[in-house]
Design a protein around this motif. Structure first.
Motif: not given
Length: 735
Positions: A559-566, A575-576, A585-589, A620-628
């Motif tokens: 991400n922009h500040n390097g705190n997250l890696l996807v 995997r996040l 922090a989270m992962s999903w199929k 949506n990364i705030h809800k693991s595995g939720q497809k928008v």
């Protein structure tokens, strides 16, 4: 800078109140109140020093100047050190002079008692030790200058100017740069709007010139005797067959029927000369055939007949002239109305006229110039204007990666033969560096801080740091012999570290190391590891844990500040990782099959991915595995990419590079296709993607894309399997 500091303090205070950090707010207010730097205002600092002098507070004066030396003056270069020493000596002399002018001899003696150890070895202070013992020091030639008001004012102004220049030139933290950035962005937006208006004015002028050319040069050129019919009366029309036959034998090619009439009239009776621009029928001149009658009687009869019809000819000519003037006026009104609409609607495209164009539009601008669809409805306004398209053709084999550096000045491209090209495109397309790797290369990434450096991942388990200016490898590190394929590299925005994805050989080793002839699913379902390396020392820092099983990671993005890696893996999982805690922090199929490409959204509240199943999905990364939402892309956008040739030849390439890229605001997405890039507009869940522009120009499938953004203008990169890279410069149209 002062205004930026004050505004930043208010923003920090508002943020602390919003978060409820009351104790921190109290300490912050106390520190701001006791701020010795006076919010970097030179006049306030000079006033504080002057106040210490007026109150004869020598201890506070020394402490405050010592603080300024430690906090500010110590960071200056050595060339400015004599200036700081002169200002310090002048400040102490100003203290002494003020004490003697106000008859405080005790304060002057106290000054020398406390400062004697520091000043006695300095030559410029040698004569000043006798100052308290002189009866009238202001009359002494050696000290008279310092007792004048002019010297005191000059010293205070010099000190103020020195501090002001120092505060303007000193480096500031990123948080204080927002004011200058806002002004720069505002200036660029005004300049961009000016260029857009100029562009629209040029388009209007081109449209006007094209219309005039169509009027002056009709699509089908008519014979001279037909093109002049609207200016002829009944008598001329009656003579037209004879005149047409005569002109075929007597007139040279290209001469008009009117010129033949004027030349033949010399043989007839003498008449007054015509006025300029008057037609033969308007002047009442009788028209004489080229071949004279055999006797005078027929000639007289002809003249009588002609003269009797002059009135009718004049009436018809005047009527046709009025009709022509009315048509010209109507046409002028329509042209003015069209131009006013183009200007007021900012270049909105209107329906084309029924007259066909002389040439068909090129493939690149086909989507732009077309304004009507088959059902007769007008298409919506285009979101981008294609300004230009250039081609970089230095590669001779299929492109694997094509990336723009963080500054947007240079591009690095890599092909399947291991040829690396570093080149610039502004203002001229020019190759800056070129290298050939002995071992196959699978990944490429620019370093963020030192943008002259390239990270190159090979198929033999090594990562190289390549200097594009020195044109040499700075270092080469071995990752793991058991996992030789370096599938992905990503450098953090801070530039201090990078992640490296290593994987074991695939189930079809030969197909991975060379361009495969067939691609089967599941070839990448092999063990892998994700490592974090230090960019400066080129040493491994840690290895991330991949759950449930170690798997090959195909793509990575910060991400922009390097705190997250996807990351996207061969098992279809996203995997996040939290880069501060260095754990998942989270992962999903996410996909059925491999994940080919992942990116953060513009607001970083979502992740976009493209997988082997051909789907483009927002998560949506705030809800693991939720497809928008999800959108099924064409097969040519996701791969595998197929290039067919003669005699059944077929080349197949698995996806390796970036498959999609966003514009500067994250509203549009660029993807691959068989003939170029396709730009989609991101919409709501009901209609996720809407195709808005096709960037053609390629004769082979596009395998990787990138989007270099600069305000409203941006450059789209599309690289294909024939080694060609197209740079399409776009101008965004604001609604």
């Amino acid at each position: 800078m002062t205004s930026a500091v004050e505004l930043t303090d208010e923003l920090v205070r508002e943020y602390l109140i919003f978060r409820g950090f009351i104790s921190t707010l109290k300490h912050f207010d106390a520190d701001v109140k006791a701020d010795k730097e006076k919010r970097f205002r030179g006049d306030k600092i000079v006033d504080q020093l002057h106040q210490f002098v007026q109150s004869y507070d020598l201890a506070s004066l020394r402490d405050y100047w010592g603080y300024l030396e430690r906090r500010l003056f110590s960071r200056l270069e050595d060339v400015y050190r004599p200036t700081v020493i002169k200002l310090k000596n002048s400040l102490f002399r100003y203290f002494l002079v003020h004490a003697l002018q106000t008859s405080r001899l005790d304060k002057a003696q106290e000054f020398f008692q406390k400062q004697a150890a520091e000043l006695q070895n300095q030559a410029e202070w040698k004569d000043w030790f006798m100052l308290p013992f002189l009866p009238n020091p202001d009359l002494n030639p050696a000290f008279a200058t310092y007792f004048s008001r002019q010297w005191a004012d000059t010293f205070l102004v010099s000190l103020h100017n020195f501090l002001s220049v120092l505060f303007q030139c000193m480096p500031v933290p990123t948080l204080l740069n927002f004011d200058a950035d806002c002004q720069r962005i505002s200036l660029l937006q005004e300049e961009n709007e000016l260029y857009r208006q100029k562009l629209f004015a040029v388009q209007v002028e081109m449209h006007r010139l094209r219309k005039e050319d169509e009027e002056e040069c009709p699509p089908h050129k008519l014979p001279a005797y037909v093109s002049n019919m609207d200016r002829l009366g009944d008598s001329e029309l009656a003579m037209m067959p004879n005149q047409r036959n005569a002109s075929q034998f007597s007139q040279p090619r290209g001469s008009s029927f009117l010129s033949s009439l004027l030349s033949q009239s010399k043989k007839g009776p003498t008449k007054p000369p015509q006025s300029a621009g008057a037609s033969p029928t308007q002047s009442g001149m009788p028209l004489v055939a080229k071949k004279e009658p055999p006797n005078n009687q027929s000639t007289k009869a002809k003249e009588v007949t002609t003269s009797t019809r002059d009135g009718k000819n004049v009436a018809l000519s005047e009527y046709s002239s009025v009709q022509r003037q009315r048509r010209i006026q109507d046409h002028g009104k329509e042209r003015k109305e069209l131009l006013s609409r183009l200007v007021t609607q900012s270049g909105e495209k209107k329906a084309e006229s029924t007259v066909p164009e002389a040439e068909a539009p090129s493939e690149l601008h086909a989507d732009q110039t077309q304004t009507k669809v088959s059902d007769g409805k007008t298409k919506p306004e285009q979101s981008f204007i294609v300004l230009s398209q250039e081609e970089y053709a230095e590669h001779h084999s299929s492109i694997v990666h094509c990336r723009v550096d963080c500054s947007g000045r240079r591009i690095a491209s890599l092909d399947v033969d291991g040829v690396i090209k570093v080149w610039s495109f502004n203002p001229l397309m020019q190759t800056k560096a070129s290298a050939i790797s002995k071992s196959p290369l699978l990944s490429l990434e620019w370093a963020t801080k030192r943008d002259r450096l390239l990270l190159l991942g090979s198929a033999v388990g090594t990562v190289r740091l390549y200097d594009t200016e020195a044109k040499k490898n700075l270092c080469e590190i071995s990752i793991d012999e058991s996992m030789p394929r370096i599938l992905s590299l990503a450098c953090s925005p801070s530039g201090i570290s990078f992640v490296c994805s290593a994987a074991a050989l695939s189930l079809a080793t030969q197909q991975d190391l060379t361009t495969p002839s067939t691609i089967e699913k599941g070839l990448n379902q092999v063990p892998g590891k994700l490592l974090l390396w230090d960019t400066k020392t080129m040493k491994q820092q840690l290895q991330f844990s991949l759950e449930p099983d170690p798997i090959a990671i195909n793509c990575t993005a910060f991400n922009h500040n390097g705190n997250l890696l996807v990351t996207g893996a061969a098992d279809g999982f996203i995997r996040l990782f939290d880069m501060q805690q260095h754990q998942c922090a989270m992962s999903w199929k996410a996909h059925d099959g491999e994940v080919y490409s992942v990116e953060f959204s513009y607001d970083e509240n979502a992740v976009f991915s493209i997988g082997e199943d051909g789907k483009f999905i927002q998560w949506n990364i705030h809800k693991s595995g939720q497809k928008v939402y999800e959108y099924l892309l064409p097969s040519e956008a996701t791969g595998p990419f197929i290039l067919s040739g003669f005699s059944g030849y077929k080349q197949v390439q698995a996806p390796r590079g970036r498959l999609f890229a966003f514009d500067s605001e994250g509203n549009y997405m660029l993807t691959c296709s068989t003939s170029g890039g396709v730009i989609y507009k991101l919409n709501n869940e009901e209609k996720p993607l809407e195709s808005c522009l096709l960037l053609g120009g390629h004769r082979a499938p596009v395998v990787t894309v990138d989007w270099c953004t600069a305000m409203d203008c941006g450059t789209c990169l599309t690289a294909s399997m024939d080694g060609k890279i197209k740079l399409t410069t776009l101008l965004a149209q604001k609604s």
